[in-house]
Design a protein around this motif. Sequence first.
Motif, PDB file in Angstrom:
ATOM      1  N   ARG A 181     -10.260  -2.274   4.239  1.00 30.14           N
ATOM      2  CA  ARG A 181     -10.943  -1.929   2.989  1.00 30.14           C
ATOM      3  C   ARG A 181     -11.025  -3.143   2.060  1.00 30.14           C
ATOM      4  O   ARG A 181     -12.051  -3.371   1.415  1.00 30.14           O
TER       5      ARG A 181
ATOM      6  N   GLN B 103       0.821  -1.214   0.000  1.00 29.50           N
ATOM      7  CA  GLN B 103       0.000   0.000   0.000  1.00 29.50           C
ATOM      8  C   GLN B 103       0.854   1.262   0.000  1.00 29.50           C
ATOM      9  O   GLN B 103       0.425   2.311  -0.465  1.00 29.50           O
TER      10      GLN B 103
ATOM     11  N   TYR C 260     -10.727   1.928  -8.390  1.00 34.27           N
ATOM     12  CA  TYR C 260     -10.505   1.353  -7.063  1.00 34.27           C
ATOM     13  C   TYR C 260      -9.188   1.825  -6.437  1.00 34.27           C
ATOM     14  O   TYR C 260      -9.133   2.180  -5.259  1.00 34.27           O
ATOM     15  N   GLY C 261      -8.124   1.858  -7.268  1.00 32.59           N
ATOM     16  CA  GLY C 261      -6.814   2.284  -6.760  1.00 32.59           C
ATOM     17  C   GLY C 261      -6.821   3.733  -6.301  1.00 32.59           C
ATOM     18  O   GLY C 261      -6.481   4.034  -5.155  1.00 32.59           O
TER      19      GLY C 261
ATOM     20  N   VAL D 212       3.258   0.665  -6.694  1.00 36.22           N
ATOM     21  CA  VAL D 212       3.441  -0.405  -7.671  1.00 36.22           C
ATOM     22  C   VAL D 212       2.098  -0.761  -8.287  1.00 36.22           C
ATOM     23  O   VAL D 212       1.058  -0.616  -7.662  1.00 36.22           O
TER      24      VAL D 212
ATOM     25  N   LEU E 272     -12.506  -7.152 -10.045  1.00 40.41           N
ATOM     26  CA  LEU E 272     -13.543  -7.465  -9.063  1.00 40.41           C
ATOM     27  C   LEU E 272     -14.863  -7.656  -9.814  1.00 40.41           C
ATOM     28  O   LEU E 272     -15.326  -6.742 -10.501  1.00 40.41           O
TER      29      LEU E 272
ATOM     30  N   ARG F  76      -6.288  -0.432 -14.633  1.00 40.75           N
ATOM     31  CA  ARG F  76      -6.430  -0.365 -13.176  1.00 40.75           C
ATOM     32  C   ARG F  76      -5.060  -0.223 -12.503  1.00 40.75           C
ATOM     33  O   ARG F  76      -4.884   0.586 -11.590  1.00 40.75           O
ATOM     34  N   ALA F  77      -4.076  -0.995 -12.996  1.00 39.56           N
ATOM     35  CA  ALA F  77      -2.748  -0.947 -12.386  1.00 39.56           C
ATOM     36  C   ALA F  77      -2.086   0.411 -12.611  1.00 39.56           C
ATOM     37  O   ALA F  77      -1.323   0.882 -11.768  1.00 39.56           O
TER      38      ALA F  77
ATOM     39  N   THR G 177      -3.022   4.319 -10.609  1.00 38.25           N
ATOM     40  CA  THR G 177      -2.445   4.837  -9.368  1.00 38.25           C
ATOM     41  C   THR G 177      -1.094   5.510  -9.626  1.00 38.25           C
ATOM     42  O   THR G 177      -0.372   5.813  -8.675  1.00 38.25           O
TER      43      THR G 177
ATOM     44  N   ALA H 239      -4.001  -4.826  -2.300  1.00 35.46           N
ATOM     45  CA  ALA H 239      -2.937  -4.195  -1.507  1.00 35.46           C
ATOM     46  C   ALA H 239      -2.076  -3.286  -2.385  1.00 35.46           C
ATOM     47  O   ALA H 239      -1.762  -2.158  -2.002  1.00 35.46           O
TER      48      ALA H 239
ATOM     49  N   ARG I 202      -9.293   5.570  -5.467  1.00 36.01           N
ATOM     50  CA  ARG I 202     -10.171   5.693  -4.303  1.00 36.01           C
ATOM     51  C   ARG I 202      -9.446   5.219  -3.045  1.00 36.01           C
ATOM     52  O   ARG I 202      -9.494   5.879  -2.005  1.00 36.01           O
ATOM     53  N   SER I 203      -8.747   4.071  -3.181  1.00 36.21           N
ATOM     54  CA  SER I 203      -8.040   3.533  -2.017  1.00 36.21           C
ATOM     55  C   SER I 203      -6.928   4.467  -1.566  1.00 36.21           C
ATOM     56  O   SER I 203      -6.535   4.476  -0.410  1.00 36.21           O
ATOM     57  N   ARG I 204      -6.413   5.248  -2.516  1.00 34.91           N
ATOM     58  CA  ARG I 204      -5.306   6.144  -2.178  1.00 34.91           C
ATOM     59  C   ARG I 204      -5.801   7.544  -1.891  1.00 34.91           C
ATOM     60  O   ARG I 204      -5.028   8.511  -1.931  1.00 34.91           O
TER      61      ARG I 204
ATOM     62  N   LEU J 102      -3.017  -1.786  -4.951  1.00 28.39           N
ATOM     63  CA  LEU J 102      -3.821  -0.632  -5.339  1.00 28.39           C
ATOM     64  C   LEU J 102      -3.986   0.348  -4.186  1.00 28.39           C
ATOM     65  O   LEU J 102      -4.566   1.420  -4.351  1.00 28.39           O
ATOM     66  N   GLY J 103      -3.490  -0.037  -3.003  1.00 29.70           N
ATOM     67  CA  GLY J 103      -3.499   0.894  -1.883  1.00 29.70           C
ATOM     68  C   GLY J 103      -4.569   0.606  -0.846  1.00 29.70           C
ATOM     69  O   GLY J 103      -4.751   1.394   0.083  1.00 29.70           O
TER      70      GLY J 103
END
Lengths: 365, 276
Positions: free
Chosen positions: B191, A83, A108-109, A87, A97, A156-157, A160, B183, A111-113, B185-186
């Motif tokens: 989550r 995280q 998703y990336g 990467v 998903l 997706r990769a 980020t 993981a 958003r997660s970040r 992807l952050g």
Amino acid sequence: MTGTLHVDLGLTRGDFTLTAALDLAPGTVTAVLGPNGSGKSTLLLALAGLLPLTAGSITLGGCADHPVTTWAEAERGLHLRPQDRRVGLVLAEPMLLPHLSLRDNTAYGPRSRGASRAQARQRADEELDRVDLRDLADRRPDAVSTGQAQRAALARALATDPDLLLLDEPLSALDPETRSRTRADLHHRLCDFAGATVLVTHDPLDALTLADRLVFLEAGRVVQVDTPRAAIARPRSPYVARVVGLNLLPGTARVGHRVEVEVSGGVVVTAEDPAEVADGAALWLAIDPSAVALYEEPAPGSTRNTWPVVVADVTVAGQRARVGLEGPLPLQAEVTTGAVADLGLRAGRRLWAGVKATEVTAYPA
Amino acid sequence: MTTPTTRTGSATAATRGRAGNPRAWALLVPAWAAVALLVVPLVALVLQVDWAGLPEDLASPLAWQAIRLSALTTSTTLVVVLLLGTPLAWMLARGTHPAIPWVRALVTVPLVLPPVVGGVALLAAYGRTGVLGGPLDDWLGITLPFTTVAVVLAEVFVAMPFYVISVEGAMRGLDRRYDGIAATLGASPLRTFLTVVVPMVGPGIAAGAALAWARALGEFGATITFAGNFPGRTQTVPLAVFTALEQDPDAAVALSVLMLAVCVLVLAVLRRRWLT
């Protein structure tokens, strides 16, 4: 982009140990090749932060305008979680998903970040656009083809903005036609990716068409790092030779007018004089299979290297055939299918193989 | 080579089966006897129902109070089971600690334990002189046994394992590489759990929840032992059926057929989601 990634790692799992030292510069594509169990995927997982190092370190940057970020350092027990590294990871299967649309998968990336919903969606749309999937952004993964899903996985990769993109056999699960199209798409997208890319693959074509540099791993060790052109011309291990389709023999130099090289079992191969070779130096000899000629009688006088051989196997591809030969030296010959018919090449056939000295490339091991 | 041979083989077997091998009776008679053992009581129950008086029977104070209490306690139980059981299933499915197999073994004990023993165990834990019940009573003045809370505790005790085992199975079947991708992807572990694991095991969660809820609805032994049988407070539907059997058999039959109907409904929903 934050500079070059310096990798010098050791990783022991059970009785397998991987050691690798590499520099991964921004904007370059490094292909990692090796037989099964050579440690390719382990290397990738270590770079992603999904496996902890047992030795060495991974550091990012370190030139004047970029301070060093340590991703991992075994000695100090330092390990940045996936995280906290930047990467991107793409595997053989898209692993999208299933309950999210392509857009939400790609968002998703971000958003997660910490990006807002709107920012993340905008970013996702940009990335999907770059892999030609904007029109399918609202579809679920099960409503697109495998090639499209794999492109979405790439989007997706990259959404980020990773410093390091990791591709683990990204084309291997695709059917041949989709594979070559997706390979072209991947090449196109990688051209304007600013970060470093590591591509693990089995397929020499992936490596030759996508990578700036090839890293060959065998049994957890790096056996050769070269540009594709150099690796094709001068393989440095039997595995690399097999990948690039050359005969490779290890030997010891016996310097004369032309170099004579003693290989296993006292067989002497005459080669063109490689520059600056001392008597007794260890050499590799590479022989293109198409330079191996087959005769029913011992080869004519001008051919310096001639050996009795027995045909082990024959495989035909189009107008050419590969012939596995057993004899004083293990050799692969490539001949026309016409020659297969004329010489009656079948397993057990006894022949003579000849290679001109000018066709043997010798270089220091 | 292999495929045609197999096809011929199975076709022969099928033909023989349809022609009717007399020896099959040796299996079919006990099979139908088993069906009778299971179905006859259910049919008999339905035949006993006084359909005209059914609404009135269910509306009687005893029945209606029990229905309301069962609805309250089983839905509370379901919430507790979902909130605590899902993380537990995750821990059992993903944990690498050497103690995890032991935890799994302990968690499954209530599955096979006679419910009345569960009730005694709950008393030992939360009773006035129990391990936790003593301090609770002394310091906070809280007594759990013979309260509605005790009913919920008893239901959770017997129903949670059904849920956890079902969801753990679903989570084990989930490809772990999704976690790794999330993981990179952050996504934090929490989550990842909420946005990857839970949605992807949705059907398993639904099935586990239905099983656990049905088990909580039918809970009798642990409840009567630990919570007693007080109308309006701890007398759930199964306890009310048991009580009514002496005074008001019609109400007992009415409540029984209601539970039968609910269970059939749950099964039907499960089949839809799951088995087809």
